[in-house]
Motif scaffolding. Structure first.
Motif, short mmCIF file in Angstrom:
data_model
loop_
_atom_site.label_atom_id
_atom_site.label_comp_id
_atom_site.label_asym_id
_atom_site.label_seq_id
_atom_site.Cartn_x
_atom_site.Cartn_y
_atom_site.Cartn_z
N TYR A 227 0.81 -1.22 0.00
CA TYR A 227 0.00 0.00 0.00
C TYR A 227 0.84 1.26 0.00
N ASP A 228 1.96 1.24 0.70
CA ASP A 228 2.79 2.44 0.81
C ASP A 228 3.77 2.58 -0.35
N ARG A 229 3.50 1.85 -1.44
CA ARG A 229 4.29 1.93 -2.67
C ARG A 229 5.72 1.44 -2.45
N THR A 230 5.88 0.48 -1.53
CA THR A 230 7.17 -0.15 -1.31
C THR A 230 7.22 -1.47 -2.07
N LEU A 231 8.29 -1.68 -2.83
CA LEU A 231 8.41 -2.90 -3.63
C LEU A 231 9.21 -3.93 -2.84
N HIS A 232 8.57 -5.04 -2.51
CA HIS A 232 9.23 -6.13 -1.80
C HIS A 232 9.62 -7.21 -2.81
N ILE A 233 10.89 -7.59 -2.82
CA ILE A 233 11.39 -8.64 -3.71
C ILE A 233 11.51 -9.92 -2.88
N LEU A 234 10.68 -10.90 -3.19
CA LEU A 234 10.56 -12.11 -2.38
C LEU A 234 11.14 -13.30 -3.13
N PRO A 235 12.09 -14.03 -2.56
CA PRO A 235 12.59 -15.26 -3.22
C PRO A 235 11.46 -16.27 -3.38
N ASN A 236 11.39 -16.87 -4.53
CA ASN A 236 10.29 -17.80 -4.81
C ASN A 236 10.30 -19.01 -3.89
N ALA A 237 11.49 -19.48 -3.51
CA ALA A 237 11.56 -20.64 -2.63
C ALA A 237 10.92 -20.33 -1.28
N LEU A 318 -9.60 0.01 2.01
CA LEU A 318 -9.33 1.06 2.99
C LEU A 318 -10.30 2.23 2.86
N ASP A 319 -10.64 2.61 1.63
CA ASP A 319 -11.58 3.73 1.44
C ASP A 319 -12.96 3.39 2.01
N VAL A 320 -13.44 2.18 1.70
CA VAL A 320 -14.76 1.79 2.19
C VAL A 320 -14.75 1.65 3.71
#
Length: 346
Positions: A227-237, A318-320
């Protein structure tokens, strides 16, 4: 020198045979374009047409190599050929060309089938499977077939390949141990792309509570935009080891559940009616299933009411939630119902 005298020379006959098979390969290519591909174009699917286009060159190579080798074997009985030092060399070259042609054709067929299947499997996906997997599959297929072809050719030359196989096994083990994390991530990426527990654009929730939209699915990692426009790079394993909630599947609807406390002594049916009215009157709350409210417990400082309602899209959560909560707070205040803060009587 007349034609009969020329034909007495075995190498001349061999050269003529080679020229004949060159012409045969060329004619086969023309026939392939005008006959085989015409027949495949009449079928409903396109897989046979793709395979026919892919194997044309390997088949021409096999016709030339196998035909010339057969002619050379037939002429081996002639003294000027069988006793020549050039014969073993030519025989080895033609045998090697035959093996390479067979490996080339097998590679073309396997790559074509893999590309066709991946295109069909990822037809509705925003992140095309064939773009992600084909480069890897192509390298793997070509490496395996090249190793098999080299093994066959070296064996035909009486080169001992046991030591080579042992060295290859040790090298493969060393590479596997050194790159086990990368291999695990690649296998996880393949699993995600084939099994498709989520797609690009889906909103997922991880086991640690992080929620975000899937921005990209790669071979080794998946990118999640929160939501805060942070890009998380997650290992697939690591991603495949944990339970994941996909809020976008099977549709975009999202159910909001929240517990609201009202003061002891309040008119609970009235409080429930006000909460339900606040949810029903919001433009984004679905009428089916209808909102519901339940008295679920008696807390230390409040009577706990559980409110459940469904919205059309998880993207509006969040808006609703903000609008409905403000409306609930206003209506409860106007209705004389307090939302208590924690108190303790000593």
């Amino acid at each position: 020198m007349n034609a009969v005298a020329l034909l007495d020379n075995g190498w001349v006959v061999a050269a003529l045979c080679a020229a004949a098979f060159v012409a045969a390969a060329w004619i086969a290519g023309l026939a392939w374009d005008r006959l085989i591909r015409v027949l495949t174009e009449r079928t409903s699917g396109d897989l046979d047409e793709r395979i026919a286009a892919a194997v044309k060159r390997p088949i021409q190579m096999l016709i030339l190599a196998m035909g010339t080798q057969s002619a050379l074997l037939a002429l081996k009985a002639r003294p000027d050929i069988g006793a020549s030092r050039l014969y073993p060399f030519l025989h080895g070259v033609l045998m090697s060309a035959t093996v390479v042609g067979a490996a080339w054709m097998a590679s073309a067929v396997l790559e074509t089938i893999a590309a066709w299947w991946l295109e069909r499997a990822g037809r509705d996906a925003e992140e095309r499977l064939d773009r992600q997997l084909m480069p890897l599959l192509r390298r793997v297929v070509r490496a395996v077939l090249a190793f098999v072809a080299a093994t066959v050719i070296l064996g035909a030359y009486d080169i001992k390949i046991a030591a080579l196989l042992g060295a290859a096994g040790v090298a493969s083990l060393a590479v596997a141990l050194a790159a086990q994390d990368s291999l695990a991530n690649m296998i996880g990426g393949l699993t995600i792309m084939v099994d498709r527990p989520f797609r690009v654009g889906d909103r997922i929730e991880l086991n640690d509570g992080r929620i975000g939209d899937v921005a990209q699915i790669g071979i080794r990692s998946t990118r999640l935009l929160t939501y805060d426009r942070t890009l998380h790079i997650l290992p697939n394993a690591e991603l495949m080891k944990q339970p994941i909630t996909n809020h976008s599947f099977p549709d975009r609807t999202f159910t909001i559940r929240q517990t609201i406390g009202v003061a002891y002594g309040s008119d609970v049916p009235k409080a429930k009616a006000l909460m339900l009215a606040a949810a029903v009157d919001d433009r984004s709350v679905l009428k089916s299933p209808p909102p519901a409210a339940y008295l679920i417990g008696f807390g230390e400082s409040s009577l706990d009411v559980h409110l459940v309602y469904t919205i059309a899209s998880y993207a509006e959560r969040l808006d609703v939630l903000d609008r409905v909560n403000l409306e609930i707070n206003r209506r409860l205040a106007e209705g004389g119902i307090d939302i208590p803060f924690p108190t303790r009587t000593v």
